[in-house]
Design a protein around this motif. Structure first.
Motif, short mmCIF file in Angstrom:
data_model
loop_
_atom_site.label_atom_id
_atom_site.label_comp_id
_atom_site.label_asym_id
_atom_site.label_seq_id
_atom_site.Cartn_x
_atom_site.Cartn_y
_atom_site.Cartn_z
N MET A 1 44.07 -78.06 -157.59
CA MET A 1 44.98 -78.22 -156.29
C MET A 1 46.43 -77.61 -156.60
O MET A 1 47.02 -78.18 -157.61
CB MET A 1 44.84 -79.73 -155.87
CG MET A 1 45.55 -79.84 -154.69
SD MET A 1 45.05 -79.60 -153.23
CE MET A 1 46.32 -80.43 -152.10
N ILE A 2 46.92 -76.85 -155.93
CA ILE A 2 48.17 -76.48 -156.06
C ILE A 2 49.32 -77.54 -155.27
O ILE A 2 48.84 -77.87 -154.18
CB ILE A 2 48.45 -75.24 -155.24
CG1 ILE A 2 47.65 -74.03 -156.02
CG2 ILE A 2 50.04 -74.74 -155.39
CD1 ILE A 2 47.53 -72.93 -155.39
N THR A 3 50.11 -77.85 -155.88
CA THR A 3 51.08 -79.06 -155.06
C THR A 3 52.51 -78.47 -155.51
O THR A 3 52.89 -78.05 -156.30
CB THR A 3 50.97 -80.36 -155.78
OG1 THR A 3 49.55 -80.80 -155.80
CG2 THR A 3 51.94 -81.46 -155.11
N LEU A 4 53.11 -78.53 -154.43
CA LEU A 4 54.52 -78.25 -154.19
C LEU A 4 55.49 -79.30 -154.06
O LEU A 4 55.31 -80.13 -153.25
CB LEU A 4 55.03 -77.16 -152.97
CG LEU A 4 56.35 -76.43 -153.23
CD1 LEU A 4 56.30 -75.67 -154.01
CD2 LEU A 4 56.65 -76.11 -151.54
N TYR A 5 56.18 -79.55 -155.18
CA TYR A 5 57.02 -80.93 -155.32
C TYR A 5 58.57 -80.44 -154.70
O TYR A 5 58.95 -79.29 -155.08
CB TYR A 5 57.30 -81.04 -156.77
CG TYR A 5 55.92 -81.98 -157.13
CD1 TYR A 5 55.82 -83.27 -157.16
CD2 TYR A 5 54.74 -81.19 -157.76
CE1 TYR A 5 54.79 -83.93 -157.75
CE2 TYR A 5 53.74 -81.70 -158.12
CZ TYR A 5 53.57 -83.17 -158.22
OH TYR A 5 52.35 -83.65 -158.45
N GLY A 6 59.26 -81.10 -154.02
CA GLY A 6 60.49 -81.19 -153.54
C GLY A 6 60.96 -81.97 -152.57
O GLY A 6 60.39 -83.14 -152.49
N ILE A 7 61.99 -81.58 -151.84
CA ILE A 7 62.43 -82.50 -150.69
C ILE A 7 62.24 -81.60 -149.39
O ILE A 7 62.75 -80.40 -149.39
CB ILE A 7 63.79 -83.18 -151.03
CG1 ILE A 7 64.69 -82.16 -151.10
CG2 ILE A 7 63.59 -84.25 -151.99
CD1 ILE A 7 66.02 -82.80 -151.23
#
Length: 116
Positions: free
Chosen positions: A1-7
């Protein structure tokens, strides 16, 4: 699974999310300001990507730190700062499972997803 981390309110994160959505690339989003970030994960990113690259020295959060906290940083102190204030992490961090990518550039994302 691709996860994008940020705000979510970060303009660069918004661009990355829009880019992924426009191409129908399924991914999760992890808001590390509200959801936090595990120390082990952050330490892994620091090893993989380099703590110097991971620490966002250009942002207002870093510039607001007292000089004593900004001076003489090493990996341990930088990771501790980023854990305490996740906005100090350069954004976004794209987790592809087998590797992580820091920041967003459309041409980089296009190359990453060319075969998918």
């Amino acid at each position: 699974m691709i996860t994008l981390y940020g705000i979510p309110n970060c303009n660069t994160v918004k661009k990355a999310r829009a880019w992924l959505a426009a191409r129908g690339i399924a991914h999760g989003f992890h808001d590390f300001r509200t959801q936090g970030l595990e120390e082990a994960r952050l330490r892994g990113w620091a090893r993989e990507l380099g703590w110097e690259a991971l620490l966002n020295r250009a942002g207002t959060s870093f510039r607001k730190l007292p000089e004593a906290e900004r001076a003489g940083l090493d990996e341990a102190r930088a990771v501790a700062l980023m854990l305490a204030q996740p906005t100090l992490i350069k954004r976004p961090v794209l987790d592809l499972g087998e590797r992580r990518v820091l920041g967003f550039r459309p041409e980089l994302y296009a190359a990453l997803f060319a075969g998918r």
